[in-house]
Design an enzyme around this catalytic site. Sequence first.
Site, PDB file in Angstrom:
ATOM      1  N   ARG A 129       0.782  -1.123   0.046  1.00 11.33           N
ATOM      2  CA  ARG A 129      -0.159   0.129  -0.120  1.00 11.33           C
ATOM      3  C   ARG A 129       0.913   1.238  -0.131  1.00 11.33           C
ATOM      4  O   ARG A 129       1.684   1.502   1.025  1.00 11.33           O
ATOM      5  CB  ARG A 129      -0.839  -0.016   0.959  1.00 11.33           C
ATOM      6  CG  ARG A 129      -1.413   1.347   1.647  1.00 11.33           C
ATOM      7  CD  ARG A 129      -2.957   1.279   2.455  1.00 11.33           C
ATOM      8  NE  ARG A 129      -4.035   0.496   1.718  1.00 11.33           N
ATOM      9  CZ  ARG A 129      -5.091   0.463   2.258  1.00 11.33           C
ATOM     10  NH1 ARG A 129      -5.667   1.224   3.371  1.00 11.33           N
ATOM     11  NH2 ARG A 129      -6.103  -0.071   1.775  1.00 11.33           N
TER      12      ARG A 129
ATOM     13  N   HIS B   7      -6.978   0.658  -6.849  1.00 11.78           N
ATOM     14  CA  HIS B   7      -7.271  -0.012  -5.809  1.00 11.78           C
ATOM     15  C   HIS B   7      -7.947  -1.248  -6.445  1.00 11.78           C
ATOM     16  O   HIS B   7      -9.045  -1.595  -6.117  1.00 11.78           O
ATOM     17  CB  HIS B   7      -8.181   0.696  -4.711  1.00 11.78           C
ATOM     18  CG  HIS B   7      -8.176  -0.154  -3.372  1.00 11.78           C
ATOM     19  ND1 HIS B   7      -7.325  -1.137  -3.213  1.00 11.78           N
ATOM     20  CD2 HIS B   7      -8.804   0.413  -2.276  1.00 11.78           C
ATOM     21  CE1 HIS B   7      -7.707  -1.531  -1.899  1.00 11.78           C
ATOM     22  NE2 HIS B   7      -8.559  -0.607  -1.270  1.00 11.78           N
TER      23      HIS B   7
ATOM     24  N   GLN C  49      -9.864  -4.076  -4.350  1.00 10.72           N
ATOM     25  CA  GLN C  49     -11.065  -3.479  -3.898  1.00 10.72           C
ATOM     26  C   GLN C  49     -12.140  -3.576  -5.153  1.00 10.72           C
ATOM     27  O   GLN C  49     -13.098  -4.264  -4.976  1.00 10.72           O
ATOM     28  CB  GLN C  49     -11.104  -1.880  -3.636  1.00 10.72           C
ATOM     29  CG  GLN C  49     -12.191  -1.308  -3.129  1.00 10.72           C
ATOM     30  CD  GLN C  49     -12.854  -1.941  -2.006  1.00 10.72           C
ATOM     31  OE1 GLN C  49     -12.255  -2.026  -0.947  1.00 10.72           O
ATOM     32  NE2 GLN C  49     -13.984  -2.477  -1.792  1.00 10.72           N
TER      33      GLN C  49
ATOM     34  N   ASP D 245     -17.435   7.011  -2.119  1.00  9.39           N
ATOM     35  CA  ASP D 245     -16.213   6.912  -1.247  1.00  9.39           C
ATOM     36  C   ASP D 245     -15.739   8.267  -0.592  1.00  9.39           C
ATOM     37  O   ASP D 245     -16.521   9.239  -0.756  1.00  9.39           O
ATOM     38  CB  ASP D 245     -14.772   6.465  -2.054  1.00  9.39           C
ATOM     39  CG  ASP D 245     -13.727   5.959  -1.392  1.00  9.39           C
ATOM     40  OD1 ASP D 245     -13.659   6.043  -0.121  1.00  9.39           O
ATOM     41  OD2 ASP D 245     -12.548   6.053  -1.661  1.00  9.39           O
TER      42      ASP D 245
ATOM     43  N   CYS E 299     -16.332   1.435  -0.403  1.00  7.93           N
ATOM     44  CA  CYS E 299     -15.111   0.465   0.071  1.00  7.93           C
ATOM     45  C   CYS E 299     -14.734   0.559   1.623  1.00  7.93           C
ATOM     46  O   CYS E 299     -14.167  -0.458   2.141  1.00  7.93           O
ATOM     47  CB  CYS E 299     -13.962   0.946  -0.890  1.00  7.93           C
ATOM     48  SG  CYS E 299     -13.319   2.632  -0.449  1.00  7.93           S
TER      49      CYS E 299
ATOM     50  N   ARG F 215     -13.743  -8.988   0.218  1.00  5.57           N
ATOM     51  CA  ARG F 215     -12.253  -8.874   0.143  1.00  5.57           C
ATOM     52  C   ARG F 215     -11.483  -9.938   0.540  1.00  5.57           C
ATOM     53  O   ARG F 215     -10.437 -10.408  -0.271  1.00  5.57           O
ATOM     54  CB  ARG F 215     -11.602  -7.677   0.917  1.00  5.57           C
ATOM     55  CG  ARG F 215     -12.124  -6.064   0.721  1.00  5.57           C
ATOM     56  CD  ARG F 215     -11.756  -5.692  -0.372  1.00  5.57           C
ATOM     57  NE  ARG F 215     -10.185  -5.651  -0.499  1.00  5.57           N
ATOM     58  CZ  ARG F 215      -9.570  -4.286   0.241  1.00  5.57           C
ATOM     59  NH1 ARG F 215     -10.182  -3.256   0.615  1.00  5.57           N
ATOM     60  NH2 ARG F 215      -8.283  -4.682   0.115  1.00  5.57           N
TER      61      ARG F 215
HETATM   62  N1   CP Z   1     -11.161  -0.508   1.533  1.00  8.30           N
HETATM   63  C1   CP Z   1     -10.127  -0.387   2.351  1.00  8.30           C
HETATM   64  O1   CP Z   1      -9.203  -0.712   1.360  1.00  8.30           O
HETATM   65  O2   CP Z   1      -9.937  -0.207   3.615  1.00  8.30           O
HETATM   66  P1   CP Z   1      -8.665  -0.204   4.260  1.00  8.30           P
HETATM   67  O3   CP Z   1      -8.307   1.007   4.250  1.00  8.30           O
HETATM   68  O4   CP Z   1      -9.282  -0.271   5.829  1.00  8.30           O
HETATM   69  O5   CP Z   1      -7.814  -1.444   3.953  1.00  8.30           O
HETATM   70  N1  NVA Z   2     -10.040   6.486  -1.491  1.00  9.12           N
HETATM   71  C1  NVA Z   2      -9.523   6.213  -0.206  1.00  9.12           C
HETATM   72  C2  NVA Z   2      -9.750   4.470  -0.282  1.00  9.12           C
HETATM   73  C3  NVA Z   2      -9.442   4.093   1.204  1.00  9.12           C
HETATM   74  C4  NVA Z   2      -9.656   2.611   1.058  1.00  9.12           C
HETATM   75  C5  NVA Z   2      -8.253   6.462   0.315  1.00  9.12           C
HETATM   76  O1  NVA Z   2      -7.429   6.481  -0.933  1.00  9.12           O
HETATM   77  O2  NVA Z   2      -7.954   7.065   1.198  1.00  9.12           O
END
Ligand code: CP
Ligand code: NVA
Length: 314
Positions: free
Chosen positions: A102, A129, A132, A220, A260, A288
């Site tokens: 990440r 993502h 997701q 989101d 998400c 997930r």
């Molecule tokens: N949706 C998602 O990726 O959640 P987290 O940020 O909690 O991993």
């Molecule tokens: N768009 C959000 C998704 C989190 C899972 C972010 O990047 O923070």
Amino acid sequence: MKDLISILDVSVPDLERLMADAARLKAERAEGCCHPLLVGRSLAMIFEKPSTRTRVSFEVGMYELGGHALHLNQEDMQLRRGEAVSDTARVLSRYVSAVMIRANRHETIEEFAAHATVPVINGLSDREHPCQLLADIFTIRERFGRTDGLVAAWVGDGNNVCNSLILAAGLTGMEVRVAAPAPYAPDPAVVARGRAEGGRIISASTPEQAVAGADVIFTDTWVSMGAEVEEAARRQAFAGYRVDDRLVGLAADGAVVLHCLPAHRGDEITDDILDGPRSAVWDEAENRLHVQKAVLASLLSPFDERSFQQMLLG
Ligand code: CP
Ligand code: NVA
């Protein structure tokens, strides 16, 4: 598929296999079945940003497949002290069977993958993502039995998750309508790529126009991780982009709402919608786990039958 960095890495046959594997893993897990497909395998998980779902679903997923996951906070690694991403990729490839990252910058994941000899999975970047989106596609197929021919409306920020939805439009056959305030519209290059991949992508002038008759409504956070300094401006720009009863009432009968998570209740989505009958959000979060287990089983080729038998016999 060697890596899962973009949803574009997933072909139609890949998607069909992943969806079928995930459905089987989910159904058999509910019956108490174990699937020790990845005994002796390890997954390194590097996080430059916080996570709840991604971390837990990958860690539990590896455990349930008989393998092991290592949570590596970038702050605790030599990366923080300037060790090169390429060197880290080379070394981790000698220890583990796959790496999930990440990252703040999508390019970091691409650079890591260019130097890794093991599969690399994008656990969210500023651009995409894909994990997701795969769970979202699975959830939509659970509800509708298909994605092809459905209309998906994105209401809110043209962010990483929105980009993956756009890039997946050709793969899913869903019409993707995006309603975002102009400064937060998706990158035109992403929209162009989605169209080049055969996707039908429509820029809607208002949330109402996007949602009218839609089968799936996505939203989101208005403030993604890393965009916190823009919070005040974003709150102003996104007023009118809340997914609430009135907006959802414009969608098709039987429409579902996806998010998400994490959700900011009362901002981009109301409690009534998140907790109401249209919400598929909790299944989406659960999925997930099942879909990522299918991804892991596919990318980390399991031991052959002989070595597996030898291991069981000690
Ligand atoms: N949706 C998602 O990726 O959640 P987290 O940020 O909690 O991993
Ligand atoms: N768009 C959000 C998704 C989190 C899972 C972010 O990047 O923070």
